[in-house]
Design an enzyme around this catalytic site. Structure first.
Site, PDB file in Angstrom:
ATOM      1  N   VAL A  22       0.855  -1.223   0.293  1.00 35.85           N
ATOM      2  CA  VAL A  22       0.084   0.073   0.010  1.00 35.85           C
ATOM      3  C   VAL A  22       0.794   1.287  -0.150  1.00 35.85           C
ATOM      4  CG1 VAL A  22      -1.922   1.364   1.113  1.00 35.85           C
ATOM      5  CG2 VAL A  22      -1.792  -1.218   1.113  1.00 35.85           C
ATOM      6  N   ARG A  53      11.218  -1.354   7.421  1.00 29.92           N
ATOM      7  CA  ARG A  53      12.143  -2.201   8.137  1.00 29.92           C
ATOM      8  C   ARG A  53      13.734  -2.290   7.479  1.00 29.92           C
ATOM      9  NH1 ARG A  53       8.879  -7.685   8.602  1.00 29.92           N
ATOM     10  NH2 ARG A  53       8.970  -7.206   6.363  1.00 29.92           N
ATOM     11  N   ARG A  54      13.677  -2.417   6.204  1.00 31.54           N
ATOM     12  CA  ARG A  54      15.140  -2.656   5.596  1.00 31.54           C
ATOM     13  C   ARG A  54      15.308  -1.724   4.343  1.00 31.54           C
ATOM     14  NH1 ARG A  54      12.622  -8.065   3.420  1.00 31.54           N
ATOM     15  NH2 ARG A  54      10.801  -6.485   3.044  1.00 31.54           N
ATOM     16  N   LYS A 110      -6.595  -1.785  10.430  1.00 38.89           N
ATOM     17  CA  LYS A 110      -7.820  -2.324  10.920  1.00 38.89           C
ATOM     18  C   LYS A 110      -7.607  -3.029  12.359  1.00 38.89           C
ATOM     19  CE  LYS A 110      -6.597  -4.977   7.627  1.00 38.89           C
ATOM     20  NZ  LYS A 110      -6.665  -4.963   6.050  1.00 38.89           N
ATOM     21  N   GLY A 139     -11.160  -1.454   1.312  1.00 34.07           N
ATOM     22  CA  GLY A 139     -10.346  -1.124   0.558  1.00 34.07           C
ATOM     23  C   GLY A 139     -10.467   0.454  -0.047  1.00 34.07           C
ATOM     24  N   ASP A 206      -9.293 -10.684  10.275  1.00 36.17           N
ATOM     25  CA  ASP A 206      -9.238  -9.456   9.459  1.00 36.17           C
ATOM     26  C   ASP A 206     -10.647  -8.831   9.355  1.00 36.17           C
ATOM     27  OD1 ASP A 206      -7.848  -7.544   7.438  1.00 36.17           O
ATOM     28  OD2 ASP A 206      -9.508  -8.330   6.535  1.00 36.17           O
ATOM     29  N   LYS A 210     -12.645  -5.647  10.987  1.00 37.66           N
ATOM     30  CA  LYS A 210     -13.505  -4.538  10.278  1.00 37.66           C
ATOM     31  C   LYS A 210     -14.901  -4.583  10.653  1.00 37.66           C
ATOM     32  CE  LYS A 210     -10.705  -5.461   6.075  1.00 37.66           C
ATOM     33  NZ  LYS A 210     -10.267  -6.257   4.930  1.00 37.66           N
ATOM     34  N   GLY A 312      -5.651  -4.804  -2.123  1.00 33.53           N
ATOM     35  CA  GLY A 312      -4.741  -4.308  -3.252  1.00 33.53           C
ATOM     36  C   GLY A 312      -4.017  -3.106  -2.996  1.00 33.53           C
TER      37      GLY A 312
HETATM   38  P1  NDP Z   1       3.429  -4.613   3.696  1.00 34.09           P
HETATM   39  O1  NDP Z   1       3.985  -5.923   4.512  1.00 34.09           O
HETATM   40  O2  NDP Z   1       3.365  -4.959   1.989  1.00 34.09           O
HETATM   41  O3  NDP Z   1       4.230  -3.457   3.938  1.00 34.09           O
HETATM   42  C1  NDP Z   1       4.549  -3.405   5.146  1.00 34.09           C
HETATM   43  C2  NDP Z   1       5.472  -2.193   5.327  1.00 34.09           C
HETATM   44  O4  NDP Z   1       6.024  -1.871   6.817  1.00 34.09           O
HETATM   45  C3  NDP Z   1       7.102  -2.423   4.585  1.00 34.09           C
HETATM   46  O5  NDP Z   1       7.244  -1.623   3.842  1.00 34.09           O
HETATM   47  C4  NDP Z   1       8.028  -2.873   5.629  1.00 34.09           C
HETATM   48  O6  NDP Z   1       9.132  -2.481   5.588  1.00 34.09           O
HETATM   49  C5  NDP Z   1       7.286  -1.891   6.877  1.00 34.09           C
HETATM   50  N1  NDP Z   1       7.889  -2.448   8.190  1.00 34.09           N
HETATM   51  C6  NDP Z   1       7.440  -3.444   8.898  1.00 34.09           C
HETATM   52  N2  NDP Z   1       7.811  -3.545  10.107  1.00 34.09           N
HETATM   53  C7  NDP Z   1       8.387  -2.242  10.107  1.00 34.09           C
HETATM   54  C8  NDP Z   1       9.111  -1.714  11.259  1.00 34.09           C
HETATM   55  N3  NDP Z   1       9.203  -2.316  12.487  1.00 34.09           N
HETATM   56  N4  NDP Z   1       9.670  -0.458  11.005  1.00 34.09           N
HETATM   57  C9  NDP Z   1       9.550   0.225  10.026  1.00 34.09           C
HETATM   58  N5  NDP Z   1       8.927  -0.288   8.910  1.00 34.09           N
HETATM   59  C10 NDP Z   1       8.327  -1.580   9.108  1.00 34.09           C
HETATM   60  O7  NDP Z   1       1.777  -4.330   4.068  1.00 34.09           O
HETATM   61  P2  NDP Z   1       0.416  -3.837   3.130  1.00 34.09           P
HETATM   62  O8  NDP Z   1       1.194  -2.682   2.410  1.00 34.09           O
HETATM   63  O9  NDP Z   1      -0.137  -4.881   2.508  1.00 34.09           O
HETATM   64  O10 NDP Z   1      -0.305  -3.281   4.547  1.00 34.09           O
HETATM   65  C11 NDP Z   1       0.012  -2.302   5.321  1.00 34.09           C
HETATM   66  C12 NDP Z   1      -1.243  -1.867   6.224  1.00 34.09           C
HETATM   67  O11 NDP Z   1      -2.211  -1.817   5.198  1.00 34.09           O
HETATM   68  C13 NDP Z   1      -1.620  -2.955   6.970  1.00 34.09           C
HETATM   69  O12 NDP Z   1      -2.272  -2.457   8.404  1.00 34.09           O
HETATM   70  C14 NDP Z   1      -2.743  -3.744   6.402  1.00 34.09           C
HETATM   71  O13 NDP Z   1      -3.739  -4.479   6.955  1.00 34.09           O
HETATM   72  C15 NDP Z   1      -3.503  -2.501   5.562  1.00 34.09           C
HETATM   73  N6  NDP Z   1      -4.188  -2.808   4.426  1.00 34.09           N
HETATM   74  C16 NDP Z   1      -3.799  -3.558   3.484  1.00 34.09           C
HETATM   75  C17 NDP Z   1      -4.305  -3.842   2.301  1.00 34.09           C
HETATM   76  C18 NDP Z   1      -3.874  -4.507   1.307  1.00 34.09           C
HETATM   77  O14 NDP Z   1      -4.604  -4.991   0.444  1.00 34.09           O
HETATM   78  N7  NDP Z   1      -2.514  -5.037   1.123  1.00 34.09           N
HETATM   79  C19 NDP Z   1      -5.735  -3.290   2.174  1.00 34.09           C
HETATM   80  C20 NDP Z   1      -6.387  -2.612   3.198  1.00 34.09           C
HETATM   81  C21 NDP Z   1      -5.485  -2.276   4.362  1.00 34.09           C
HETATM   82  P3  NDP Z   1       9.949  -3.529   4.396  1.00 34.09           P
HETATM   83  O15 NDP Z   1       9.298  -2.974   3.174  1.00 34.09           O
HETATM   84  O16 NDP Z   1      11.333  -3.164   4.748  1.00 34.09           O
HETATM   85  O17 NDP Z   1       9.803  -4.926   4.870  1.00 34.09           O
HETATM   86  N1  HSE Z   2      -6.157  -8.939   3.711  1.00 32.71           N
HETATM   87  C1  HSE Z   2      -7.201  -7.810   3.508  1.00 32.71           C
HETATM   88  C2  HSE Z   2      -8.345  -8.523   2.628  1.00 32.71           C
HETATM   89  C3  HSE Z   2      -6.673  -6.455   2.681  1.00 32.71           C
HETATM   90  O1  HSE Z   2      -7.781  -9.792   1.853  1.00 32.71           O
HETATM   91  O2  HSE Z   2      -9.472  -7.970   2.664  1.00 32.71           O
HETATM   92  C4  HSE Z   2      -7.847  -5.627   2.704  1.00 32.71           C
HETATM   93  O3  HSE Z   2      -8.088  -5.138   3.944  1.00 32.71           O
END
Ligand code: NDP
Ligand code: HSE
Length: 438
Positions: A22, A53-54, A110, A139, A206, A210, A312
């Protein structure tokens, strides 16, 4: 911060925590649409830093913005914190610190909101900061703002829908192609729908988070994930899918949040997530893949339906950007968005007392008196039968029973007792039914 005269407006500085599925899309949109967004906000949006994180794994991002330390960014001069890391600790502490410092927060988290949105809202109130979280549910679909603002003058009675894209993707594939569970889950992860730990999707956590957020907003009460009855799709077998197909239904994982009014008039909230069979003609039955759809019923508005991409990177980033523009605009105009509304403080109705309907498919001995024995168990538990269908095989018969509405605990006890009857060879499928008259 207000802008007067001809002075160029000060940029709104953004601390981005997390730049994965995201967050990466948020950065792309912020960059590609910088001019347009600045015009909408009334000031440029500027990244103060990005915590990942990295950092060495992100050559696509400007190195001078990267840090592995989110706390450092919270301490910076950022006006707004956009949190896209996920999980509860240590994110909770970072966001509380940001809000106490008066920084507005936009989050898609969430899991965190369903556990401690009250605490976060109080921190926002203490400093007058904004807390926005449209992306946390469904989303891209604008759903929370309609509940929080557009329907603020109405009385919502029910919110029901598909709010998890991953499980909907899996169930749709099982129904249409007979695809296996594991391979479909892998595909959902590859497409960026699944959570970092996909058991959060599959086991219903999840969707339960929600449901807690939806129930809180709809019923002006604090509902946490612990208040939501939760069942995932791990127990949904190909027998269940087949049983549903045979009677013109489809299996979906639904979040159902209801305002329940007892005979004496007392109101409570029921919030649950579990697989259900719904008629194929039902509008939710046609919602496939990672799409989400949510019905809202309100006294004056009647039935509303919200539909769109529920997961997504880009769809979720759209909702994050919408919130970001709003909180940035509030900063420019020295205003504030709506506060938490939890004044109704309705109690939670336990799942056992919630009225539900069951579909039960049994293999029973094919001899006289069997149906009467099974029917007797329903009668003992005061569960009324709506329909029975029997199909004979060689030495067994297949019996399909659909009940009328009854307290869920009575239905559970009925199934338990039936499964212990000598004449019952196998309980093939048990699932709740929604979407038709009870
Ligand atoms: P990802 O796992 O793709 O990304 C997580 C990011 O957080 C990465 O950039 C990671 O770093 C970073 N991160 C993790 N731990 C740490 C830390 N301790 N310090 C600093 N950075 C950190 O997650 P998503 O983008 O899929 O999801 C993000 C949020 O959005 C979540 O809360 C999820 O529930 C929510 N969400 C996601 C949706 C989806 O469709 N994916 C839809 C709706 C909500 P690095 O890149 O270095 O690993
Ligand atoms: N993992 C969640 C889903 C992302 O599949 O709906 C959107 O919140």
């Amino acid at each position: 911060m207000s802008t007067h005269g001809t002075e160029a407006p000060r940029p709104i500085r953004i601390a981005l925590l997390g730049c994965g599925t995201v967050g990466g899309e948020v950065v792309r949109l912020l960059t590609e649409q910088a001019g347009e967004l600045a015009a909408r906000v009334g000031a440029p949006l500027e990244l103060a830093g990005i915590a990942v994180r990295r950092p060495d794994k992100h050559p696509e991002l400007p190195p001078q913005l990267l840090t592995p330390d989110p706390a450092k960014l919270i301490e910076s001069d950022a006006d707004v914190v956009v949190e896209l890391i996920g999980g509860i600790e240590p994110v909770r502490d970072w966001l509380l610190a940001a809000l106490h410092k008066g920084k507005s927060v936009v989050t898609a988290n969430k899991a965190l909101l369903a556990e401690c949105s009250g605490e976060l809202s109080e921190a926002a109130d203490s400093s007058g900061a904004d807390l926005y979280f449209e992306a946390a549910v469904a989303g891209a679909i604008p759903l929370l703002r309609p509940l929080r603002e557009s329907l603020a003058g109405d009385r919502i009675t029910r919110v029901m829908g598909i709010v998890n894209g991953t499980t909907n993707y899996i169930l749709s594939a099982m129904d249409s192609t007979g695809a296996g569970y594991a391979e479909t889950l892998d595909e959902a992860s590859r497409l960026g729908y699944a959570e970092a730990d996909p058991t959060a999707d599959v086991d219903g956590y999840d969707a339960a988070s929600k449901a807690a957020i939806l129930a809180s907003l709809a019923f002006h009460s604090r509902v946490t994930v612990a208040d939501v009855h939760r069942e995932g799709i791990a127990g949904v077998s190909s027998s269940d899918i087949l049983a549903a197909q045979k009677i013109g239904r489809v299996v979906k994982l639904l979040a159902i949040c209801e305002r329940v009014t007892a005979e004496e008039g007392a109101e409570s909230v029921s919030a649950r997530v579990h697989p259900v069979m719904i008629p194929r003609a039902h509008q939710l039955a046609g919602v496939g893949g990672a799409f989400n759809a949510v019905y809202v019923e309100a006294d004056a508005a009647g039935e509303l339906m919200f539909y769109g991409q529920g997961a997504g990177g880009a769809p979720t980033a759209s909702a994050v950007l919408g919130d970001l523009v709003t909180v940035a605009r509030n900063r420019v105009l020295a205003g504030r968005g709506p506060r938490e509304s939890a004044h109704a403080a309705l109690p939670i109705r336990p799942m056992g007392q919630t009225p539900t309907r069951y579909h039960i498919s049994l293999d029973v001995a094919d001899r006289a008196g069997v149906l009467a024995q099974v029917a007797q168990v329903f009668a003992v538990h005061d569960v009324s039968i709506a329909a029975v269908r029997q199909r004979d095989r060689l030495s067994t018969a297949s019996l399909v029973i659909v009940t009328h509405s009854a307290p869920d605990s009575a239905l559970q006890s009925t199934v338990d007792e039936i499964s212990r009857l000598d004449v019952v060879r196998e309980v093939v499928s048990v699932m709740r039914v929604e979407g038709e008259d009870s």
